[in-house]
Design a protein around this motif. Structure first.
Motif, short mmCIF file in Angstrom:
data_model
loop_
_atom_site.label_atom_id
_atom_site.label_comp_id
_atom_site.label_asym_id
_atom_site.label_seq_id
_atom_site.Cartn_x
_atom_site.Cartn_y
_atom_site.Cartn_z
N ARG A 99 22.65 10.96 -25.34
CA ARG A 99 23.22 9.92 -24.49
C ARG A 99 24.10 8.96 -25.29
O ARG A 99 23.80 8.66 -26.45
CB ARG A 99 22.11 9.09 -23.80
CG ARG A 99 21.24 9.88 -22.86
CD ARG A 99 20.25 8.98 -22.13
NE ARG A 99 19.27 9.76 -21.37
CZ ARG A 99 18.32 9.25 -20.60
NH1 ARG A 99 18.22 7.91 -20.47
NH2 ARG A 99 17.48 10.02 -19.95
N ASP A 127 31.89 10.00 -19.10
CA ASP A 127 30.86 10.77 -18.41
C ASP A 127 31.48 11.91 -17.61
O ASP A 127 30.95 13.03 -17.59
CB ASP A 127 30.03 9.86 -17.50
CG ASP A 127 28.78 10.57 -17.00
OD1 ASP A 127 27.92 10.89 -17.85
OD2 ASP A 127 28.68 10.84 -15.79
N ALA A 140 25.23 12.62 -21.71
CA ALA A 140 25.35 11.68 -20.60
C ALA A 140 25.90 10.36 -21.13
O ALA A 140 25.49 9.89 -22.19
CB ALA A 140 24.01 11.45 -19.91
N SER A 141 26.84 9.77 -20.39
CA SER A 141 27.41 8.47 -20.75
C SER A 141 26.95 7.45 -19.72
O SER A 141 27.19 7.62 -18.52
CB SER A 141 28.94 8.56 -20.79
OG SER A 141 29.52 7.27 -20.93
N GLY A 195 23.73 9.97 -16.22
CA GLY A 195 25.09 9.67 -16.63
C GLY A 195 25.88 9.02 -15.50
O GLY A 195 25.71 9.37 -14.32
#
Length: 300
Positions: A143, A189, A200-201, A258
């Motif tokens: 992440r 993302d 995942a952003s 995300g």
């Protein structure tokens, strides 16, 4: 139910890089992840200050998993060196928490001649993130958490004067950089999803939290009015530990996804919850435009 540090899942075997980890939200985030078993890389502008804080942490936690690297987000060469050091020294990075920032500074330029707040808060973190994506992509469930602020809701991108050359307003520049954080994280993302990278952003903002940003802003601008305003608003502020919870939740909660943003329950203070994203950041065309401009600036 209120989400707390105690709810962070076991982080043993994971590596987390936290920018600005020597004070405020970054320090609280680093300590929480270390206590949950993660190897934490403190990325700090000042090595002496970072090392001093690192030793203080180790007085209450004898972990061998707390490292330090030098990172000056106002200098893209420093960002490149830091990323290369991480690539050399670590086989994995599971969490990248883009936490460091500056707020409402007098008109100042970065090492590359860019407006400081845009350079540090947005461009420096974008450069670091893009350089570390290959390392992040090696880990399932990696992440990237970009820390913004409530100023995102007041932010506007000054497309024709992005660097504040024609007109500089320190609070407008700050709000622009915080909106840029949101636009970057959402666009990132989308791109990592399309690439099926497994990254995942996410986004987080602390609400009103007591950090060193407020006194630094007052000192830098020599503004007694701002100092008075902070004193009057002080009862509304929560601790840095509480302010760090949204980014810790975004980084570790199994339910966090995300493209989501977490902030205090009441937007100013409280335990973390899913929160509204600035409407201007939802414009995909503008996000792509900012991404393209930012890529060009990073080639300076």
């Amino acid at each position: 139910m209120s989400w707390k540090v105690a709810d962070i899942p076991d982080q043993k075997g994971r590596v987390a890089l936290v920018t600005g980890a020597n004070s405020g939200l970054g320090l609280e985030t680093a300590k929480a992840l270390l206590n949950k078993g993660a190897r934490v890389i403190m990325a700090c502008r000042s090595r002496p200050k970072g090392e001093a804080v690192r030793q203080i942490i180790l007085e209450s936690n004898d972990s061998t998993k707390l490292d330090l690297i030098e990172l000056d987000l106002a200098d893209l060469a420093s960002v490149r060196r830091a990323a290369e050091q991480v690539e050399r020294q670590y086989s994995r990075v599971d969490l990248l928490i883009n936490n460091a920032g500056v707020m409402a500074t007098p008109q100042t330029l970065s090492k590359q001649g860019l407006e400081l707040q845009f350079a540090v808060n947005h461009l420096g973190h974008m450069a670091l993130t893009l350089k570390l994506l290959p390392l992040l992509a090696k880990q399932h469930g990696a992440r990237v958490v970009t820390v913004t602020s409530g100023a995102q809701y007041m932010g506007r991108i000054a497309w024709e004067d992005l660097q504040g050359i024609k007109h500089y307003d320190r609070w407008a520049a700050y709000s622009q950089s915080k909106l840029a954080n949101v636009m970057f994280a959402l666009e990132l993302d989308k791109r990592v999803r399309n690439a099926a990278s497994g990254i995942a952003s996410l986004l987080a903002h602390p609400g009103l939290a007591r950090t060193n940003l407020q006194p630094k802003s007052v000192a830098a601008n020599k503004s007694w009015q701002e100092g008075l305003a902070y004193r009057l608003m002080d009862p509304m502020f929560q601790s840095a530990a509480m302010g760090s919870l949204p980014q810790l939740h975004a980084a570790t909660a199994p339910t966090a996804q995300g493209g989501e943003q977490y902030g205090p329950r009441f937007n100013f203070r409280g335990y973390p919850k899913l929160c509204r994203i600035a409407p201007l950041a939802l414009r995909e065309e503008d996000r792509q435009r900012l991404w393209s401009i930012s890529e060009k600036l990073l080639e300076i």
